[in-house]
Design an enzyme around this catalytic site. Structure first.
Site, short mmCIF file in Angstrom:
data_model
loop_
_atom_site.label_atom_id
_atom_site.label_comp_id
_atom_site.label_asym_id
_atom_site.label_seq_id
_atom_site.Cartn_x
_atom_site.Cartn_y
_atom_site.Cartn_z
N CYS A 1 1.10 -1.22 0.10
CA CYS A 1 -0.39 -0.42 -0.12
C CYS A 1 1.17 1.28 -0.09
O CYS A 1 0.31 2.41 0.13
CB CYS A 1 -0.91 0.04 0.67
N HIS B 1 -2.83 7.28 6.60
CA HIS B 1 -3.41 5.77 5.40
C HIS B 1 -4.64 5.33 5.47
O HIS B 1 -5.11 5.56 4.38
CB HIS B 1 -2.45 5.22 7.01
N HIS C 1 -9.63 2.07 -0.55
CA HIS C 1 -8.30 2.44 -0.89
C HIS C 1 -7.46 1.85 -2.01
O HIS C 1 -7.88 0.93 -2.41
CB HIS C 1 -7.41 0.82 0.57
#
Length: 577
Positions: free
Chosen positions: A155, A285, A320
């Protein structure tokens, strides 16, 4: 970070829309319209997928959705890419792309064919499942001959790509880099994260006590990073700093205390030469999982302390986007600075959640629909939002924090009272009479010193100033450069007093700087660490000591000067004792 680098406006595509306006409208209003129910292998999920009408036609060697999304984003910065190629040449432009995808949209069908027929389809190539093709595609599209690198650090992939892009330019391996990330939430990806029990049954709900997982999404965001302001945007923005860490706590779970995240954020702040209170907005995040949000809340509290930095997770609007998340959320930070320039009221990206804070976690100053920006005292600032930080924390403990900032807030020419406000020197000790130019990105300064009988080093027998006095002129130029950077908000707001540790490569081509002439100094920072900085310093005088402003200049004195801040000197002495 030795030299902050210019970053162009972004090209973006995600479920929130195609283009900068669509992205900003979604994250500033808190629109979750792009998150919809989808079905993967007979199971329903919420996902933030890019609609087909937002994809772009392309001439890649493989017909892949990820390339269609990538082309749609890159096309938005096509002019800047071509300008970089024309200015620097195709050998001096590089490509850095972050992505987690490896042909996942084809893998299930291809393997099904293999299991049923004993062979993969003829159209299926191993390169499709290679991490590098998303970078190769841009390289082939623009015939770029510089380095072409792909990053697959889960990520944080595209945030890692930004770090390497900065290093390529700073290391003189390239003059510009096409940098960003692209990823897709294919059926394979949805099923994989579902197997990890990480996917939320509802739309993601970051930092809530009711949070229960991720909403995955498609996305792409690309920029051109360069040593020059190619996009000529107003205001010009820089990658001011970056920080990385690899805590390797667990293959998927983050360090529960957030130590790796703390390291990355602190490294980014040190790289940018700012403290935590300088950050105007923090893009979290914020995946919405139990472990990530708990870790990040602790890490933010450790780094920012009692400073309640406005923050939000825009994954609540974009989903995401995995390997693209770092670049997409840096694009959010870019727009946050630009959209607030000259605004009467500050507007931050909004987090969509149920506002039910988890009392077991440190309380964050989350920007949501109830956030009151009127409490922020920004009226005296030309740019209400000057610094933004973006966090990306990935599986395996791959942590990256990026800082983006406005280029400069100080006038180019400074003299008289304006210069005195920045300098500690007064009276005869003030040898630097004016700053004629400075470049904060390159850490350079040009100035002028008037050689007169008023100078403290004036020697009547020489009718001038001895050339060794150039050291003090250089020291004042270094002091002025540091003061200008500090006044622009690009350094920690504290005294930058220091001492000269060493002088090397000294040359003097004249013994005396003659009376009633003007000396021109040029200062360039060549190296900077937390403790020590080195500067290349040059002094020029007019040919034949003429006093005319437009007279031809010749190099009179040159040296490399190494400086240590006084605070660090004291610390070093105390340690030795």
């Amino acid at each position: 970070m030795n030299r902050p680098l210019f970053v162009s406006y972004p090209g973006v595509v995600c479920a929130a829309g195609c283009g900068r306006d669509a992205l900003w409208n979604a994250v500033s209003s808190g629109s979750q319209d792009g998150m919809k129910k989808v079905n993967a292998c007979k199971k329903d999920f919420f996902a933030a997928r890019v609609e087909e009408n937002l994809e772009a036609a392309h001439e890649a060697r493989y017909d892949m959705k990820i390339i269609s999304i990538e082309k749609a984003a890159v096309a938005q910065i096509d002019g800047v890419i071509k300008k970089a190629l024309a200015l620097y040449g195709k050998d001096r432009v590089a490509v850095c792309v972050g992505s987690c995808d490896n042909g996942s949209e084809f893998s299930v069908a291809a393997h099904q064919s293999y299991f049923n027929a004993g062979a993969f389809p003829l159209s299926y190539q191993l390169e499709m499942q290679g991490a590098s093709y998303v970078a190769t595609y841009i390289k082939e599209l623009y015939n770029i001959k510089g380095p072409s690198l792909a990053f697959a650090t889960a990520c944080s992939s595209s945030a890692s790509a930004f770090v390497k892009a900065c290093q390529l330019v700073q290391g003189n391996c390239a003059d510009a880099v096409v940098v960003g990330g692209v990823d897709i939430a294919s059926d394979t990806v949805l099923l994989g994260f579902d197997a990890l029990e990480a996917v939320s049954e509802e739309k993601t709900n970051p930092f809530s006590r009711n949070r229960n997982g991720i909403t995955l999404g498609d996305g792409a965001a690309f920029f051109v990073l360069a040593k020059d302001d190619l996009a000529e945007s107003k205001p010009a923005l820089l990658i001011a700093g970056y920080g990385e860490s690899a805590d390797a706590h667990h293959i998927t779970a983050p360090d529960p205390e957030g130590l790796g995240a703390v390291q990355a954020m602190k490294a980014a702040l040190a790289s940018a030469h700012v403290d935590a209170r300088t950050i105007d907005y923090l893009n979290l995040h914020g995946t919405g999982t139990l472990f990530n949000d708990a870790m990040e809340a602790k890490a933010v509290k450790t780094v920012f302390g009692d400073y309640e930095v406005p923050c939000s997770s825009t994954k609540s609007e974009t989903g995401h986007t995995l390997g693209a998340a770092g670049a997409l959320e840096l694009a959010v930070c870019y727009e946050t600075i630009v959209r607030n320039a000259g605004a009467d009221k500050v507007q931050f990206p909004v987090q969509c959640w149920d506002k039910q804070a988890d009392d077991a976690l440190p309380r964050l100053n989350i920007v949501d629909s109830a956030f009151d920006a009127s409490t922020l005292s920004r009226a005296d600032r030309r740019f209400p939002v000057q610094y933004c930080m973006s966090n990306s924390f990935a599986f395996g403990g791959a942590n990256v924090s990026l800082i983006i900032a406005v280029q400069a807030l100080v006038p180019q020419r400074l003299e008289g009272a304006a210069l005195l406000e920045l300098m500690p020197h007064r009276g005869k000790m003030l040898l630097l009479n004016r700053v004629t130019a400075h470049d904060i990105a390159r850490k350079t300064l040009s100035g002028e010193c008037d050689i007169t009988e008023r100078c403290i080093f004036y020697d009547k027998s020489m009718d001038g100033v001895p050339s060794w006095a150039a050291f003090e002129m250089f020291a004042q130029g270094i002091s002025a450069l540091a003061a200008i950077i500090r006044a622009s908000g690009r350094m920690i707001d504290k005294s930058r007093a220091g001492v000269i540790l060493s002088v090397s490569n000294f040359t003097a081509n004249v013994p005396v700087l003659a009376n009633e002439t003007r000396a021109v100094i040029e200062i360039e920072e060549e190296f900077c660490s937390d403790d020590v900085s080195q500067y290349a310093c040059t002094l020029f005088v007019a040919e034949n000591n003429a006093s005319a402003r437009d007279a031809a200049l010749k190099k009179a004195v040159a040296a490399k000067i190494t400086v240590m801040e006084m605070e660090n000197i004291k610390e070093s002495l105390c340690q030795k004792k």
